[in-house]
Design an enzyme around this catalytic site. Sequence first.
Site, PDB file in Angstrom:
ATOM      1  N   ARG A 194      -3.518 -10.533   4.555  1.00  0.00           N
ATOM      2  CA  ARG A 194      -3.922 -10.373   3.203  1.00  0.00           C
ATOM      3  C   ARG A 194      -2.745  -9.742   2.357  1.00  0.00           C
ATOM      4  O   ARG A 194      -2.551  -8.436   2.483  1.00  0.00           O
ATOM      5  CB  ARG A 194      -5.189  -9.493   3.014  1.00  0.00           C
ATOM      6  CG  ARG A 194      -5.750  -9.317   1.539  1.00  0.00           C
ATOM      7  CD  ARG A 194      -6.867  -8.599   1.538  1.00  0.00           C
ATOM      8  NE  ARG A 194      -7.778  -8.517   0.365  1.00  0.00           N
ATOM      9  CZ  ARG A 194      -7.435  -7.687  -0.747  1.00  0.00           C
ATOM     10  NH1 ARG A 194      -6.410  -6.601  -0.310  1.00  0.00           N
ATOM     11  NH2 ARG A 194      -7.992  -7.686  -1.795  1.00  0.00           N
ATOM     12  N   LYS A 198       0.784  -1.084  -0.099  1.00  0.00           N
ATOM     13  CA  LYS A 198      -0.015  -0.172   0.113  1.00  0.00           C
ATOM     14  C   LYS A 198       0.757   1.376   0.031  1.00  0.00           C
ATOM     15  O   LYS A 198       2.035   1.211   0.327  1.00  0.00           O
ATOM     16  CB  LYS A 198      -1.013  -0.027   1.094  1.00  0.00           C
ATOM     17  CG  LYS A 198      -2.247  -1.046   0.929  1.00  0.00           C
ATOM     18  CD  LYS A 198      -3.114  -0.956   1.828  1.00  0.00           C
ATOM     19  CE  LYS A 198      -4.360  -1.843   1.381  1.00  0.00           C
ATOM     20  NZ  LYS A 198      -5.466  -1.962   2.282  1.00  0.00           N
TER      21      LYS A 198
END
Length: 272
Positions: free
Chosen positions: A252, A217
């Site tokens: 995840r 991210k």
Amino acid sequence: MQILKCRDKKIELGKRTLIMGILNITPDSFSDGGEHNSVQEAVKHAKKMLEEGADIIDIGGESTRPGHIKISEEEEIARVVPVIKEIVKLGAVISIDTYKHKVAKAAFEAGAHILNDIWGLQYDKGEMAKIVRHYNVPVIAMHNQNDKEYKEDIMLCMKNFFKKTFEIAEKAGIEKDTIILDPGIGFGKGIEENLEVLSRLHEIRDMGRILLGCSRKRFIGTILNEIPPHERAIGTVATTVCGIERGVDIVRVHDIMANKQAAMVADKIIRS
């Protein structure tokens, strides 16, 4: 430890950290958009992730990156259902990454086992909760909001959000211990908010099991001098280890092998 029934499959929470592999069937996801758009390419990548140690394959048909373009339910269904039908044949535990109840229904009919909802059952006035109850599947409920402004302590806001999720679930007849909480890193949060949430993850552990999704991210890229998404695996591993130390049971991720190995070592230290 907890055995969580996922239709005809089971997952064990608490014994070790589970690895959820990301499979985006999208042209515009921030990291891997367009890489797995065909059924053949998607199945090939799913096989690779399973071989590397993924416990769950998370399939999504609409990008939810900042500035993403919404697509119709019909298009999302057309993207994910053929892939789910093929990956089920691999024996994989499959989660469907959607906040649209019609997409979730189609995914469960195709064989998916878990719902991964970026709006924590709060998007569609209880319709998603009805689908979850009907198919009797676990839910990953993510914290989310439309802006990055928090008028109260961010963890208090998160707890209040999850309390609303639990209320919706209870009304629909969904058992609380089938709901896994996701703090929603990168959703309604800037870099400072992300870092604060990561440092305080343990504060929501008493509400339920936790899934952490930091993979590649933007905040990791920012910390690492703006490196591109595909170079953020090591930074992601750092968040995995920090998350395990603070009570996370599922991560995840895109990069299975690196995070699997890090989790195995962290588990030996932290869970022993």
